[in-house]
Motif scaffolding. Structure first.
Motif, short mmCIF file in Angstrom:
data_model
loop_
_atom_site.label_atom_id
_atom_site.label_comp_id
_atom_site.label_asym_id
_atom_site.label_seq_id
_atom_site.Cartn_x
_atom_site.Cartn_y
_atom_site.Cartn_z
N SER A 180 0.83 -1.20 0.00
CA SER A 180 0.00 0.00 0.00
C SER A 180 0.86 1.25 0.00
O SER A 180 0.60 2.22 -0.75
N ASP A 181 1.93 1.24 0.81
CA ASP A 181 2.84 2.39 0.85
C ASP A 181 3.53 2.59 -0.49
O ASP A 181 3.71 3.73 -0.96
N LEU A 182 3.94 1.47 -1.12
CA LEU A 182 4.60 1.57 -2.42
C LEU A 182 3.66 2.13 -3.48
O LEU A 182 4.08 2.91 -4.35
N GLU A 183 2.40 1.72 -3.44
CA GLU A 183 1.42 2.23 -4.40
C GLU A 183 1.26 3.73 -4.26
O GLU A 183 1.20 4.48 -5.25
N LEU A 184 1.16 4.19 -3.00
CA LEU A 184 1.03 5.64 -2.77
C LEU A 184 2.29 6.37 -3.25
O LEU A 184 2.21 7.42 -3.90
N GLU A 185 3.45 5.81 -2.94
CA GLU A 185 4.71 6.42 -3.36
C GLU A 185 4.82 6.46 -4.87
O GLU A 185 5.26 7.46 -5.45
N ALA A 186 4.44 5.35 -5.52
CA ALA A 186 4.51 5.30 -6.99
C ALA A 186 3.55 6.31 -7.61
O ALA A 186 3.88 6.97 -8.60
N GLY A 187 2.35 6.42 -7.03
CA GLY A 187 1.39 7.40 -7.55
C GLY A 187 1.91 8.82 -7.44
O GLY A 187 1.79 9.62 -8.39
N ASP A 188 2.49 9.13 -6.27
CA ASP A 188 3.07 10.47 -6.10
C ASP A 188 4.22 10.70 -7.07
O ASP A 188 4.39 11.80 -7.61
N MET A 189 5.03 9.65 -7.29
CA MET A 189 6.17 9.77 -8.20
C MET A 189 5.70 10.03 -9.62
O MET A 189 6.26 10.89 -10.33
#
Length: 376
Positions: A180-189
């Protein structure tokens, strides 16, 4: 493409700039749509995840010994030797797969709590479970001591399985949160990169526009000066000169133009010094050049005569007839000489005049040169 060739240079540059802008815009739109289609939580991303989840829901994971545990229960109730042999072989394969996946995660996972639970805490009881199964449980099954095998499975082996499962559950919980954290980080990226690309694109287009505008001005301005100078020459002004600021192709062209004007000025000076009127007309009898003697005779400036009709100035009896020596020169491609009476500027003068055809580079007749001798 004739319309493009006929465009002025600055409009060609503007058109190129517009095409570049449109091309970059199409590229940006295509890139944005591609990113939107494959980014985290996009439709394609969800399809990929769903496929992986489906496989995970159907096939037991090799790093979780649940299938091994179930096979052990299956061995307790199976008396067919061929099936038991298959179960023994499957059990051996599952341990090999377990060790392979354990090695993979040990080398792949980052150093954190999840890795410790995965490769250490859950691994130790699983290995102890496999050791009990291979050293005690399977030999008991093979020797027919099923009750003792059952007690072993429900006591020591179950304890190891439960301990292994407890840490597996912790790993799952950590992995879900990590994903979940990676998905949020990827979206922000992705959002950040898109904004950066837009800014970079705007900067590039701005710089490109400035370069094209500056280049257009530096190229079109001297070309316009050359064009204006050429028009002045056509009008009879041979004192023009184009300023040379650079040594590029345009500068070299300006130098060549000035040299040409200088050479032609010398030739024109010879004609201006002749004691008899000399003029050049085009096929419509528009005066293209009149020497100084002819202009003085007509009482006009040389520049003023450019573009005027010759017959409106000399007003001879041959004007606008087939006897005109210039008309004969242009129509018959000959040097024609005639005598007539001219009435320039209110005067009456008998003249002997000759018309000589003027040709362009391809040999086509484009006008005539007239030399007049005045009878005194």
């Amino acid at each position: 493409m004739k319309w493009f060739n006929d465009l002025k240079l600055k409009y060609k540059f503007v058109l190129v700039l517009i095409l570049v802008v449109l091309g970059m815009a199409l590229f940006a739109v295509g890139s944005y749509q591609t990113v939107e289609e494959v980014k985290i939580n996009s439709e394609m991303y969800r399809k990929i995840i769903n496929s992986k989840d489906l496989i995970a829901d159907i096939l037991p994971p090799p790093d979780y010994i649940v299938e091994t545990h179930l096979i052990c229960f299956q061995m307790l109730d199976e008396y067919n030797q061929s099936i038991l042999d298959e179960l023994f072989a499957t059990s051996k394969r599952l341990r090999e797969e377990f060790e392979t996946r354990h090695k993979f995660w040990r080398e792949t996972l980052e150093e954190n709590r999840m890795k410790q639970d995965m490769v250490i805490n859950s691994y130790k009881p699983a290995v102890e479970y496999y050791d009990l199964r291979d050293s005690k449980f399977i030999p008991l099954i093979k020797s027919g001591e099923r009750e003792e095998a059952k007690n072993l499975l429900l006591s020591e082996m179950k304890s190891k399985y439960d301990e292994h499962r407890r840490y597996v559950d912790l790993v799952v919980e950590s992995a879900v949160k990590h994903a979940s954290d990676l998905e949020l980080e990827a979206g922000d990226m992705v959002s950040s990169k898109i904004i950066s690309l837009i800014i970079i694109g705007i900067v590039i287009l701005t710089i490109l526009s400035i370069i094209i505008i500056i280049t257009t001005n530096r190229v079109s301005k001297p070309i316009n000066q050359l064009s204006e100078a050429a028009e002045k020459i056509i009008a009879g002004d041979l004192e023009v000169s184009v300023e040379v600021k650079n040594n590029d192709e345009i500068g070299q062209l300006a130098k060549s133009f000035n040299y040409m004007v200088e050479k032609n000025s010398g030739l024109i000076e010879y004609l201006d010094n002749l004691p008899a009127p000399v003029m050049v007309v085009d096929r419509e009898f528009n005066i293209q050049y009149m020497n100084k003697k002819g202009a003085d005779l007509l009482g006009k400036e040389q520049k003023q005569l450019a573009g005027q009709k010759c017959y409106d100035n000399f007003k001879t009896g041959d004007c606008r007839t087939d006897k005109c020596s210039c008309a004969q020169a242009m129509n018959k491609n000959i040097t024609a000489t005639e005598e007539t009476i001219a009435n320039p500027n209110g005067k009456t003068l008998p003249i002997l005049y000759s018309g000589i055809p003027v040709k362009n580079k391809s040999g086509s007749i484009v006008g005539a040169l007239e030399l007049s001798l005045i009878h005194i």
